[in-house]
Design a protein around this motif. Structure first.
Motif, PDB file in Angstrom:
ATOM      1  N   GLY A  14       0.819  -1.214   0.000  1.00 19.67           N
ATOM      2  CA  GLY A  14       0.000   0.000   0.000  1.00 19.67           C
ATOM      3  C   GLY A  14       0.846   1.254   0.000  1.00 19.67           C
ATOM      4  O   GLY A  14       2.067   1.193   0.169  1.00 19.67           O
ATOM      5  N   GLY A  28       2.247   5.268   0.855  1.00 20.81           N
ATOM      6  CA  GLY A  28       2.517   6.198   1.951  1.00 20.81           C
ATOM      7  C   GLY A  28       3.455   5.674   3.020  1.00 20.81           C
ATOM      8  O   GLY A  28       4.017   4.579   2.925  1.00 20.81           O
ATOM      9  N   ASN A  52       8.945  -2.183  -4.936  1.00 18.81           N
ATOM     10  CA  ASN A  52       8.376  -0.839  -5.010  1.00 18.81           C
ATOM     11  C   ASN A  52       8.217  -0.321  -3.596  1.00 18.81           C
ATOM     12  O   ASN A  52       7.172  -0.473  -2.989  1.00 18.81           O
ATOM     13  CB  ASN A  52       7.009  -0.874  -5.716  1.00 18.81           C
ATOM     14  CG  ASN A  52       6.240   0.416  -5.514  1.00 18.81           C
ATOM     15  OD1 ASN A  52       6.822   1.463  -5.188  1.00 18.81           O
ATOM     16  ND2 ASN A  52       4.933   0.366  -5.692  1.00 18.81           N
ATOM     17  N   GLY A 105       9.613   2.894  -0.650  1.00 17.80           N
ATOM     18  CA  GLY A 105      10.392   4.082  -0.325  1.00 17.80           C
ATOM     19  C   GLY A 105      10.825   4.086   1.128  1.00 17.80           C
ATOM     20  O   GLY A 105      11.640   4.916   1.535  1.00 17.80           O
ATOM     21  N   TYR A 106      10.261   3.178   1.916  1.00 16.19           N
ATOM     22  CA  TYR A 106      10.619   3.065   3.341  1.00 16.19           C
ATOM     23  C   TYR A 106      11.233   1.693   3.566  1.00 16.19           C
ATOM     24  O   TYR A 106      11.033   0.774   2.775  1.00 16.19           O
ATOM     25  CB  TYR A 106       9.365   3.223   4.224  1.00 16.19           C
ATOM     26  CG  TYR A 106       8.788   4.619   4.132  1.00 16.19           C
ATOM     27  CD1 TYR A 106       9.147   5.604   5.057  1.00 16.19           C
ATOM     28  CD2 TYR A 106       7.907   4.962   3.110  1.00 16.19           C
ATOM     29  CE1 TYR A 106       8.633   6.885   4.962  1.00 16.19           C
ATOM     30  CE2 TYR A 106       7.391   6.249   3.004  1.00 16.19           C
ATOM     31  CZ  TYR A 106       7.759   7.201   3.932  1.00 16.19           C
ATOM     32  OH  TYR A 106       7.259   8.472   3.832  1.00 16.19           O
TER      33      TYR A 106
HETATM   34  N1  GLN Z   1       4.527  -1.244  -2.302  1.00 18.08           N
HETATM   35  C1  GLN Z   1       4.373  -0.932  -1.034  1.00 18.08           C
HETATM   36  O1  GLN Z   1       3.656  -1.577  -0.269  1.00 18.08           O
HETATM   37  C2  GLN Z   1       5.061   0.311  -0.569  1.00 18.08           C
HETATM   38  C3  GLN Z   1       5.144   0.461   0.934  1.00 18.08           C
HETATM   39  C4  GLN Z   1       5.426   1.878   1.381  1.00 18.08           C
HETATM   40  N2  GLN Z   1       4.415   2.773   0.924  1.00 18.08           N
HETATM   41  C5  GLN Z   1       6.795   2.304   0.900  1.00 18.08           C
HETATM   42  O2  GLN Z   1       6.886   3.099  -0.021  1.00 18.08           O
HETATM   43  O3  GLN Z   1       7.786   1.842   1.398  1.00 18.08           O
END
Ligand code: GLN
Length: 359
Positions: free
Chosen positions: A218, A220, A287, A289-290
């Motif tokens: 998900g 964010g 995918n 960013g954290y």
């Molecule tokens: N694909 C995802 O579940 C991304 C997880 C979270 N939003 C991140 O960017 O790290």
């Protein structure tokens, strides 16, 4: 007539290109994806909410858009930036061109951008916000954020529970913006699946009698969902669980670990991940960013099982006592390689073993 458009970055740098799709001005976090193929899956991944995706591969759209590869009905992304968009696609399944698709779903796009130069800036300075706009004048003073009253997950999660027929075991997906391939991979293994809203209570989920719970991917910052940590923790103490991407981060956070933001994230189809037990390296779809901070796992009963070979970020973890695991990468693939699809099979096996243990 082709309309000029711009990608303006928060640091003041801008790129001039040609607008495609919707001509609405859009803001978002500018992130790049290195996958050579799989653009339809990427454009429909709800985890890209509030983000402008820069496609690194120079020519996107060659095989068109089809009726089967969408990962969700929602187009949550803020916009898309391409070097070149192919307008004469060729593939037996193709139903429309990339540009027709962007038009149809009102997605703001920009082509003829030097994506190589753009990605170099993001890699050096880190992920930053940006805007796709039709005019550059007076833009710098305008905000790069669209103020939202709600979390990004609320925008993309189902509003009520949805049941999908199948056999056994029964898996509940807690939906933070799940990719269809997660559900279809479970169904292909014979599972029946219930997808529940991200805000579902422990009582609601247990009333569905799951054999296992899957916390989905998900959009964010996972810390925005801190209100739900107690529910996630309780579920993980009651049922075999798998967390994928955001779900993995939420499992870690709910047990006392910490997350932090990566300099420019991992988005692509060739991220090497090492299994720390076997030393085997898998090429994974990613995918995110954290990341879950490895040093913070000491505050939990999780141990790291997988590390990213490029930068040693935690890519997988397992609980030392409970049948609970998390992966930061995407075992369901789409876009990207399915080399780690066995993770979903192993989870289902774990669920079955624990069902036997309980009965
Ligand atoms: N694909 C995802 O579940 C991304 C997880 C979270 N939003 C991140 O960017 O790290």
């Amino acid at each position: 007539m082709k309309e000029k458009g711009y990608l303006l970055l928060e640091n003041g740098v801008f790129f001039e290109g040609v607008r495609v799709g919707s001509t609405q001005d859009m803001t978002g976090e500018v992130v790049f994806n290195t996958s050579m193929t799989g653009y339809q899956e990427i454009l429909t991944d709800p985890s890209y909410a509030d983000q402008i995706i820069v496609f690194c591969y120079p020519l996107i759209g060659n095989y068109g858009i089809n009726d089967v590869d969408g990962e969700s009905e929602i187009h949550a992304l803020s916009g898309a930036v391409f070097g070149e968009a192919c307008d004469i696609p060729s593939h037996y399944e193709s139903q429309s061109s990339l540009v027709d698709y962007l038009n149809k779903y009102n997605i703001s796009g920009l082509v003829n951008i030097d994506t190589r130069a753009l990605v170099k800036i993001i890699r050096k300075e880190g992920t930053m916000r940006g805007k796709i706009v039709s005019s550059i004048h007076e833009q710098v003073a305008k905000p790069f954020f669209t103020h939202k009253q709600h979390t990004l997950v609320e925008e993309v999660s189902v509003k009520s529970s949805v049941y999908f027929e199948g056999g056994s075991p029964h898996i509940v997906i807690v939906d933070y913006g799940y990719k269809k391939s997660i559900r279809t991979s479970l169904q292909a293994e014979g599972c029946r699946v219930t997808v529940v809203p991200y805000s579902s209570s422990y009582e609601w989920i247990s009333s569905l009698n799951p054999d296992g719970v899957l916390f989905s991917n998900g959009p964010g910052n996972p810390e925005e969902l801190s209100y739900y940590y107690p529910t996630i923790k309780k579920l993980s103490e009651s049922y075999p669980c798998l967390g994928i991407c955001l779900g993995h981060q939420l499992l870690a956070l709910s047990h006392g670990a910490s997350t932090t933001k990566l300099h420019y994230g991992h988005r692509g189809g060739n991220h090497p991940v090492k299994n720390l037990k076997t030393n085997k390296v898998y090429i994974t779809s990613q995918n995110h960013g954290y990341e879950v901070m490895e040093s913070s796992l000491v505050h939990t009963s999780f141990t790291a099982t997988h590390l990213n070979v490029n930068d040693r970020t935690v890519e997988g973890m397992v609980h030392t006592r409970l049948p609970v695991l998390g992966v930061q990468f995407h075992p369901e693939a789409h876009a990207g390689p399915s080399d780690t699809s066995f993770i979903l099979k192993e989870f289902i096996q774990l669920v079955k073993e624990n069902a036997h243990a309980a009965s």
